[in-house]
Design a protein around this motif. Structure first.
Motif, short mmCIF file in Angstrom:
data_model
loop_
_atom_site.label_atom_id
_atom_site.label_comp_id
_atom_site.label_asym_id
_atom_site.label_seq_id
_atom_site.Cartn_x
_atom_site.Cartn_y
_atom_site.Cartn_z
N GLN A 13 4.55 -41.63 12.70
CA GLN A 13 4.95 -40.45 13.47
C GLN A 13 4.17 -40.31 14.77
O GLN A 13 3.80 -39.20 15.15
CB GLN A 13 4.74 -39.19 12.62
CG GLN A 13 5.54 -39.16 11.34
CD GLN A 13 5.22 -37.93 10.52
OE1 GLN A 13 4.08 -37.50 10.45
NE2 GLN A 13 6.23 -37.37 9.90
N GLY A 87 8.35 -33.31 8.57
CA GLY A 87 8.99 -34.06 7.50
C GLY A 87 7.91 -34.58 6.57
O GLY A 87 6.84 -34.02 6.45
N THR A 89 6.78 -38.68 5.29
CA THR A 89 7.19 -40.08 5.34
C THR A 89 7.31 -40.71 3.97
O THR A 89 7.80 -41.81 3.85
CB THR A 89 6.20 -40.88 6.19
OG1 THR A 89 4.89 -40.72 5.64
CG2 THR A 89 6.21 -40.40 7.63
N ASP A 107 12.43 -33.02 9.37
CA ASP A 107 12.25 -34.38 9.85
C ASP A 107 12.68 -34.48 11.31
O ASP A 107 13.61 -33.82 11.73
CB ASP A 107 13.10 -35.36 9.03
CG ASP A 107 12.61 -35.51 7.61
OD1 ASP A 107 11.40 -35.74 7.44
OD2 ASP A 107 13.42 -35.40 6.68
N ARG A 114 18.16 -34.78 5.85
CA ARG A 114 18.17 -35.02 4.40
C ARG A 114 19.41 -34.41 3.77
O ARG A 114 20.00 -34.97 2.86
CB ARG A 114 16.92 -34.42 3.76
CG ARG A 114 15.66 -35.16 4.07
CD ARG A 114 14.45 -34.46 3.42
NE ARG A 114 13.23 -35.09 3.84
CZ ARG A 114 12.61 -36.05 3.15
NH1 ARG A 114 13.11 -36.47 2.02
NH2 ARG A 114 11.50 -36.57 3.60
#
Length: 178
Positions: A13, A87, A89, A107, A114
């Motif tokens: 990220q 989010g 990972t 996310d 999702r």
């Protein structure tokens, strides 16, 4: 005056779309590489990326080395409202964020949510939950990796090609040494 929560970013990220300008913590966790076999080059890239991101972020980005994400965050008092995660990972990161009472933001690293994936997967048999079958309608809906109504490269998926086994008895694949 309230202090902005610290955002914990993982090595996946580090792009600008995960950073809203507030305080950031990066954790260099070497134990991760001991728990599961990891290619040395991948480990090197992860560590290098974390260190470069830390340096480029100035004073608002802290890089911490620890054998546990949880220890690193708790030792700095980053729990509850003082911590947020974009989010998660992995299921383990999500579970840790929940255990710490962190705010889990939506996310940002995916084209779809999702919820859209869950809606697509609902009612399908496990054997039908193949990413190629999900990507095709997403590409058609978004136009990503499309040339008009046709997939870029002439195919929706090259997964089959990626599963080719190396030639029998081959000592190398004809690639240059690293």
């Amino acid at each position: 005056m309230t202090t902005a929560p610290t955002r914990w970013l993982t090595a996946e990220q580090l792009g600008p779309h995960f950073d809203d300008g507030g305080p950031v913590i990066l954790v260099e966790n070497h134990a991760v590489f001991r728990r599961r076999p990891t290619h040395r080059q991948k480990a090197h890239l992860y560590l290098s990326a974390l260190r470069h991101r830390s340096r480029s972020g100035g004073d608002r980005v802290a890089l911490v080395t620890a054998d546990s994400y949880e220890d690193a965050l708790r030792e700095r008092g980053l729990t509850g409202e003082s911590l947020e995660v974009v989010g998660a990972t992995s299921w383990a990161v999500r579970a840790l964020a929940e255990r710490l009472g962190a705010t889990v933001l939506p996310d940002r690293g995916f084209v779809t949510s999702r919820a859209s994936f869950a809606a697509w997967a609902e009612g399908r048999k496990p054997s039908q939950l193949v990413m190629d079958r999900f990507y095709r309608p997403v590409r058609e809906e978004t136009g990503m990796l499309m040339e008009g109504s046709q997939p870029a490269g002439g195919q929706f998926s090259f997964d089959h090609d990626n599963r080719e086994r190396p030639p029998k008895g081959a000592a190398t694949l004809g690639l240059p040494a690293p």
